[in-house]
Enzyme design. Structure first.
Site, PDB file in Angstrom:
ATOM      1  N   GLY A   1     -30.160  54.665 -23.583  1.00  0.00           N
ATOM      2  CA  GLY A   1     -28.722  54.953 -23.424  1.00  0.00           C
ATOM      3  C   GLY A   1     -27.844  53.715 -23.468  1.00  0.00           C
TER       4      GLY A   1
ATOM      5  N   LYS B   1     -16.036  62.164 -16.431  1.00  0.00           N
ATOM      6  CA  LYS B   1     -14.834  61.338 -16.661  1.00  0.00           C
ATOM      7  C   LYS B   1     -14.008  61.905 -17.820  1.00  0.00           C
ATOM      8  CE  LYS B   1     -15.532  58.376 -13.427  1.00  0.00           C
ATOM      9  NZ  LYS B   1     -14.735  58.529 -12.203  1.00  0.00           N
TER      10      LYS B   1
ATOM     11  N   TYR C   1     -22.478  61.976 -15.964  1.00  0.00           N
ATOM     12  CA  TYR C   1     -21.456  61.159 -15.295  1.00  0.00           C
ATOM     13  C   TYR C   1     -20.286  60.909 -16.256  1.00  0.00           C
ATOM     14  CZ  TYR C   1     -18.975  56.961 -13.829  1.00  0.00           C
ATOM     15  OH  TYR C   1     -17.984  56.057 -13.531  1.00  0.00           O
TER      16      TYR C   1
ATOM     17  N   ASN D   1     -15.294  60.804   2.300  1.00  0.00           N
ATOM     18  CA  ASN D   1     -16.300  61.483   3.128  1.00  0.00           C
ATOM     19  C   ASN D   1     -17.431  60.542   3.542  1.00  0.00           C
ATOM     20  OD1 ASN D   1     -17.781  61.166   0.804  1.00  0.00           O
ATOM     21  ND2 ASN D   1     -18.181  63.351   0.456  1.00  0.00           N
ATOM     22  N   LEU D   2     -17.302  59.263   3.228  1.00  0.00           N
ATOM     23  CA  LEU D   2     -18.267  58.205   3.605  1.00  0.00           C
ATOM     24  C   LEU D   2     -19.651  58.457   3.026  1.00  0.00           C
ATOM     25  CD1 LEU D   2     -17.177  57.575   7.326  1.00  0.00           C
ATOM     26  CD2 LEU D   2     -16.422  56.401   5.252  1.00  0.00           C
TER      27      LEU D   2
ATOM     28  N   LEU E   1     -26.028  45.444 -13.370  1.00  0.00           N
ATOM     29  CA  LEU E   1     -26.566  44.080 -13.506  1.00  0.00           C
ATOM     30  C   LEU E   1     -26.265  43.178 -12.296  1.00  0.00           C
ATOM     31  CD1 LEU E   1     -27.958  41.929 -15.235  1.00  0.00           C
ATOM     32  CD2 LEU E   1     -25.727  41.435 -16.266  1.00  0.00           C
TER      33      LEU E   1
ATOM     34  N   ASP F   1     -13.752  65.561   2.640  1.00  0.00           N
ATOM     35  CA  ASP F   1     -14.273  65.742   1.280  1.00  0.00           C
ATOM     36  C   ASP F   1     -13.113  66.151   0.350  1.00  0.00           C
ATOM     37  OD1 ASP F   1     -17.365  66.457   0.143  1.00  0.00           O
ATOM     38  OD2 ASP F   1     -15.667  67.171  -1.038  1.00  0.00           O
TER      39      ASP F   1
ATOM     40  N   SER G   1     -13.443  55.495 -17.094  1.00  0.00           N
ATOM     41  CA  SER G   1     -14.433  54.454 -17.359  1.00  0.00           C
ATOM     42  C   SER G   1     -14.559  54.226 -18.855  1.00  0.00           C
ATOM     43  CB  SER G   1     -15.784  54.930 -16.813  1.00  0.00           C
ATOM     44  OG  SER G   1     -16.836  54.135 -17.316  1.00  0.00           O
TER      45      SER G   1
HETATM   46  P1  NAD Z   1     -17.950  53.812  -4.674  1.00  0.00           P
HETATM   47  O1  NAD Z   1     -19.104  54.740  -4.606  1.00  0.00           O
HETATM   48  O2  NAD Z   1     -18.070  52.496  -3.998  1.00  0.00           O
HETATM   49  O3  NAD Z   1     -16.633  54.536  -4.129  1.00  0.00           O
HETATM   50  C1  NAD Z   1     -16.435  55.919  -4.256  1.00  0.00           C
HETATM   51  C2  NAD Z   1     -16.046  56.459  -2.891  1.00  0.00           C
HETATM   52  O4  NAD Z   1     -15.823  57.863  -3.004  1.00  0.00           O
HETATM   53  C3  NAD Z   1     -17.135  56.251  -1.837  1.00  0.00           C
HETATM   54  O5  NAD Z   1     -16.572  55.633  -0.694  1.00  0.00           O
HETATM   55  C4  NAD Z   1     -17.618  57.667  -1.518  1.00  0.00           C
HETATM   56  O6  NAD Z   1     -18.006  57.823  -0.160  1.00  0.00           O
HETATM   57  C5  NAD Z   1     -16.391  58.498  -1.879  1.00  0.00           C
HETATM   58  N1  NAD Z   1     -16.686  59.886  -2.267  1.00  0.00           N
HETATM   59  C6  NAD Z   1     -17.603  60.324  -3.175  1.00  0.00           C
HETATM   60  N2  NAD Z   1     -17.559  61.664  -3.238  1.00  0.00           N
HETATM   61  C7  NAD Z   1     -16.591  62.071  -2.375  1.00  0.00           C
HETATM   62  C8  NAD Z   1     -16.086  63.342  -2.007  1.00  0.00           C
HETATM   63  N3  NAD Z   1     -16.575  64.492  -2.513  1.00  0.00           N
HETATM   64  N4  NAD Z   1     -15.097  63.406  -1.085  1.00  0.00           N
HETATM   65  C9  NAD Z   1     -14.601  62.271  -0.539  1.00  0.00           C
HETATM   66  N5  NAD Z   1     -15.045  61.048  -0.839  1.00  0.00           N
HETATM   67  C10 NAD Z   1     -16.035  60.957  -1.758  1.00  0.00           C
HETATM   68  O7  NAD Z   1     -17.600  53.631  -6.220  1.00  0.00           O
HETATM   69  P2  NAD Z   1     -16.633  52.580  -6.927  1.00  0.00           P
HETATM   70  O8  NAD Z   1     -17.466  51.632  -7.688  1.00  0.00           O
HETATM   71  O9  NAD Z   1     -15.631  52.075  -5.989  1.00  0.00           O
HETATM   72  O10 NAD Z   1     -15.958  53.543  -7.994  1.00  0.00           O
HETATM   73  C11 NAD Z   1     -14.716  54.183  -7.745  1.00  0.00           C
HETATM   74  C12 NAD Z   1     -14.374  55.062  -8.933  1.00  0.00           C
HETATM   75  O11 NAD Z   1     -14.314  54.259 -10.115  1.00  0.00           O
HETATM   76  C13 NAD Z   1     -15.391  56.162  -9.218  1.00  0.00           C
HETATM   77  O12 NAD Z   1     -14.709  57.318  -9.619  1.00  0.00           O
HETATM   78  C14 NAD Z   1     -16.199  55.595 -10.353  1.00  0.00           C
HETATM   79  O13 NAD Z   1     -16.779  56.599 -11.153  1.00  0.00           O
HETATM   80  C15 NAD Z   1     -15.149  54.817 -11.109  1.00  0.00           C
HETATM   81  N6  NAD Z   1     -15.712  53.738 -11.932  1.00  0.00           N
HETATM   82  C16 NAD Z   1     -16.524  52.814 -11.346  1.00  0.00           C
HETATM   83  C17 NAD Z   1     -17.078  51.788 -12.130  1.00  0.00           C
HETATM   84  C18 NAD Z   1     -17.990  50.757 -11.505  1.00  0.00           C
HETATM   85  O14 NAD Z   1     -18.700  50.078 -12.241  1.00  0.00           O
HETATM   86  N7  NAD Z   1     -18.009  50.576 -10.183  1.00  0.00           N
HETATM   87  C19 NAD Z   1     -16.804  51.728 -13.503  1.00  0.00           C
HETATM   88  C20 NAD Z   1     -15.956  52.686 -14.065  1.00  0.00           C
HETATM   89  C21 NAD Z   1     -15.414  53.697 -13.264  1.00  0.00           C
HETATM   90  C1  UD1 Z   2     -23.390  51.225 -16.788  1.00  0.00           C
HETATM   91  C2  UD1 Z   2     -23.336  52.688 -17.116  1.00  0.00           C
HETATM   92  C3  UD1 Z   2     -21.911  53.080 -17.454  1.00  0.00           C
HETATM   93  C4  UD1 Z   2     -20.968  52.696 -16.319  1.00  0.00           C
HETATM   94  C5  UD1 Z   2     -21.115  51.197 -16.054  1.00  0.00           C
HETATM   95  C6  UD1 Z   2     -20.251  50.691 -14.930  1.00  0.00           C
HETATM   96  C7  UD1 Z   2     -25.573  53.166 -18.058  1.00  0.00           C
HETATM   97  C8  UD1 Z   2     -26.327  53.537 -19.285  1.00  0.00           C
HETATM   98  N1  UD1 Z   2     -24.246  52.974 -18.234  1.00  0.00           N
HETATM   99  O1  UD1 Z   2     -22.960  50.542 -17.920  1.00  0.00           O
HETATM  100  O2  UD1 Z   2     -21.820  54.472 -17.686  1.00  0.00           O
HETATM  101  O3  UD1 Z   2     -19.632  53.005 -16.667  1.00  0.00           O
HETATM  102  O4  UD1 Z   2     -22.486  50.924 -15.732  1.00  0.00           O
HETATM  103  O5  UD1 Z   2     -20.646  51.271 -13.723  1.00  0.00           O
HETATM  104  O6  UD1 Z   2     -26.119  53.094 -16.973  1.00  0.00           O
HETATM  105  N2  UD1 Z   2     -28.958  45.002 -17.396  1.00  0.00           N
HETATM  106  C9  UD1 Z   2     -30.179  44.349 -17.359  1.00  0.00           C
HETATM  107  N3  UD1 Z   2     -30.940  44.486 -16.240  1.00  0.00           N
HETATM  108  C10 UD1 Z   2     -30.554  45.231 -15.149  1.00  0.00           C
HETATM  109  C11 UD1 Z   2     -29.299  45.879 -15.212  1.00  0.00           C
HETATM  110  C12 UD1 Z   2     -28.534  45.755 -16.355  1.00  0.00           C
HETATM  111  O7  UD1 Z   2     -30.566  43.685 -18.305  1.00  0.00           O
HETATM  112  O8  UD1 Z   2     -31.294  45.316 -14.167  1.00  0.00           O
HETATM  113  C13 UD1 Z   2     -28.109  44.846 -18.600  1.00  0.00           C
HETATM  114  C14 UD1 Z   2     -27.820  46.147 -19.331  1.00  0.00           C
HETATM  115  O9  UD1 Z   2     -28.808  46.412 -20.282  1.00  0.00           O
HETATM  116  C15 UD1 Z   2     -26.428  45.848 -19.941  1.00  0.00           C
HETATM  117  C16 UD1 Z   2     -25.778  44.885 -18.942  1.00  0.00           C
HETATM  118  O10 UD1 Z   2     -26.843  44.345 -18.165  1.00  0.00           O
HETATM  119  O11 UD1 Z   2     -26.587  45.148 -21.163  1.00  0.00           O
HETATM  120  C17 UD1 Z   2     -24.811  45.598 -17.996  1.00  0.00           C
HETATM  121  O12 UD1 Z   2     -25.467  46.713 -17.404  1.00  0.00           O
HETATM  122  P1  UD1 Z   2     -24.790  47.600 -16.256  1.00  0.00           P
HETATM  123  O13 UD1 Z   2     -24.273  46.716 -15.179  1.00  0.00           O
HETATM  124  O14 UD1 Z   2     -25.750  48.661 -15.884  1.00  0.00           O
HETATM  125  O15 UD1 Z   2     -23.497  48.235 -16.944  1.00  0.00           O
HETATM  126  P2  UD1 Z   2     -23.374  49.090 -18.313  1.00  0.00           P
HETATM  127  O16 UD1 Z   2     -24.653  49.193 -19.036  1.00  0.00           O
HETATM  128  O17 UD1 Z   2     -22.216  48.545 -19.065  1.00  0.00           O
END
Ligand code: NAD
Ligand code: UD1
Length: 337
Positions: free
Chosen positions: A294, A152, A148, A32-33, A199, A58, A124
């Site tokens: 957290g 999952k 969140y 859904n962008l 990060l 969506d 995740s």
């Molecule tokens: P992203 O936001 O870049 O991609 C998600 C996409 O889903 C987006 O393009 C958004 O427009 C679309 N979307 C959201 N809600 C929607 C809806 N109701 N209908 C249709 N489209 C919808 O995120 P990402 O980083 O690519 O993550 C993809 C998946 O992986 C997610 O489910 C996320 O929770 C999971 N995940 C991501 C990370 C991470 O660190 N990026 C880590 C663990 C799990």
């Molecule tokens: C976060 C999410 C987690 C999610 C994951 C990947 C939280 C509490 N957890 O995890 O649910 O699955 O991202 O999307 O948000 N850090 C800094 N400065 C910053 C940002 C991060 O020091 O500005 C540190 C954090 O304390 C951590 C590490 O960098 O030690 C990684 O952080 P981040 O990229 O947010 O990922 P997670 O904490 O693993």
């Protein structure tokens, strides 16, 4: 195979579409962008010379599936679509449950109606909460600390129950560790909305001058230098893992399988900052601040199961991840518009 990719214009989805197309699969994207741009379709086409079919829709919209499933014979679904900001999920839990959980229920219902019976889901490492031991195995205890993470965990359970009730349905749950980096072309990558929480997107914005300095959340953890340790995985490796998961679903006996996708290596915040500086040639000034609520000290994957059953081995190291992130960030300072 013809694969429906929900969330396919997003960060991980777009990289997975490239991997699928380059391996000869056909891709249909539904997004859904909300958190991505249609420009990503042009970028995928530039990389692969193939333009995927695209439905701006969506995942909660029953009618959209009827159209897609009637127009394409879909063999499997990779389900990325969802909201993913931890902090926002605490502020807006109902929106997260509605989008992520209700959206998945509608998807599963329509898959059943149209006899589509293979699905790979983006879970995740957040489902492990604060792990009792590292490296984390797939059979570790599960528990979450924010809405969140709960979406999952609940979706994992919903998919397990659905597969238990319907012996035709096969489900693969992939628990990602920390995806970073970008495609080597510099054409697709992560475009965070607003101030980045994670990060690496933040570090990249410091390097491009959008932010002044990095706040390091705590240096008093029981880790190599006191800062948090995570298992960073190159998004291209992660994308490849989805291909292996699809292949596995085609041949496995079980209805439900669960895999960690990480490298098995942990890096501290300061080690990541150093790697980024090395590979970008930019300084990343930082200040040590209080711990972030957290956060956990250390999180990295036991990769044995993914290696043995999927044949998954991460190819790229932390230097590759930082180099490719910088290539993307410096070419796309405004993200993908
Ligand atoms: P992203 O936001 O870049 O991609 C998600 C996409 O889903 C987006 O393009 C958004 O427009 C679309 N979307 C959201 N809600 C929607 C809806 N109701 N209908 C249709 N489209 C919808 O995120 P990402 O980083 O690519 O993550 C993809 C998946 O992986 C997610 O489910 C996320 O929770 C999971 N995940 C991501 C990370 C991470 O660190 N990026 C880590 C663990 C799990
Ligand atoms: C976060 C999410 C987690 C999610 C994951 C990947 C939280 C509490 N957890 O995890 O649910 O699955 O991202 O999307 O948000 N850090 C800094 N400065 C910053 C940002 C991060 O020091 O500005 C540190 C954090 O304390 C951590 C590490 O960098 O030690 C990684 O952080 P981040 O990229 O947010 O990922 P997670 O904490 O693993």
């Amino acid at each position: 195979m013809k694969v429906l990719v929900t969330g396919g214009t997003g960060y991980i989805g777009s990289h997975t579409c490239v991997e699928l197309i380059e391996s000869g699969h056909e891709v249909v994207i539904m997004d859904n962008l909300y958190n991505s741009s249609a420009e990503v379709l042009n970028r995928i086409e530039q990389i692969t010379s193939v333009r995927p079919a695209f439905y701006e829709a969506d995942i909660r919209d029953h009618a959209a599936y009827k159209k897609i499933f009637n127009e394409h014979h879909i063999d499997a679904v990779i389900h990325f679509a969802g909201l993913k900001a931890v902090g926002e999920s605490v502020e807006k839990p109902l929106e997260y449950y509605d989008n992520n959980i209700y959206g998945t229920l509608v998807l599963l219902e329509e898959m059943r109606n149209f006899h589509v019976n293979k699905i790979v889901f983006s879970s995740s490492a957040t489902v492990y909460g604060d792990p009792k031991e590292v490296p984390i195995r797939e059979d570790a205890e599960l528990h979450t600390t924010n809405p969140y993470g709960s979406t999952k965990l609940y979706i994992e359970q919903i998919m397990k129950d659905a597969a238990h009730a319907d012996s035709d349905l096969k489900v693969c749950l992939l628990r990602y560790f920390n995806p970073i980096g970008a495609h080597q072309s510099g054409l697709i990558g992560e475009t965070p909305n607003g101030i980045p929480n994670n990060l690496l997107p933040y570090v990249a914005q410091v390097a491009t001058g959008i932010r002044d300095y990095l706040r390091v959340w705590g240096n008093d953890y029981d880790t190599v230098d006191g800062t948090g340790v995570r298992d960073y995985i190159h998004v291209v490796d992660l994308a490849h893992g989805h291909l292996l998961a699809l292949e596995y679903l085609n041949k496995c006996e079980e209805n439900v399988c669960v895999f960690n996708l990480g490298t098995g290596n942990g890096y501290s915040v300061l080690q990541v900052v150093q790697a980024f500086e090395r590979n970008s040639g930019r300084k990343v000034p930082y200040q040590i601040c209080e711990r972030r609520a957290g956060d956990i000290a250390t999180c990295y994957a036991d990769t044995t199961k993914a290696r043995e059953l999927l044949g998954f081995i991460a190819k790229y190291d932390i230097d590759d991840m930082c180099r490719d992130l910088w290539n993307f960030a410096s070419k796309n300072p405004e993200g993908i518009q």
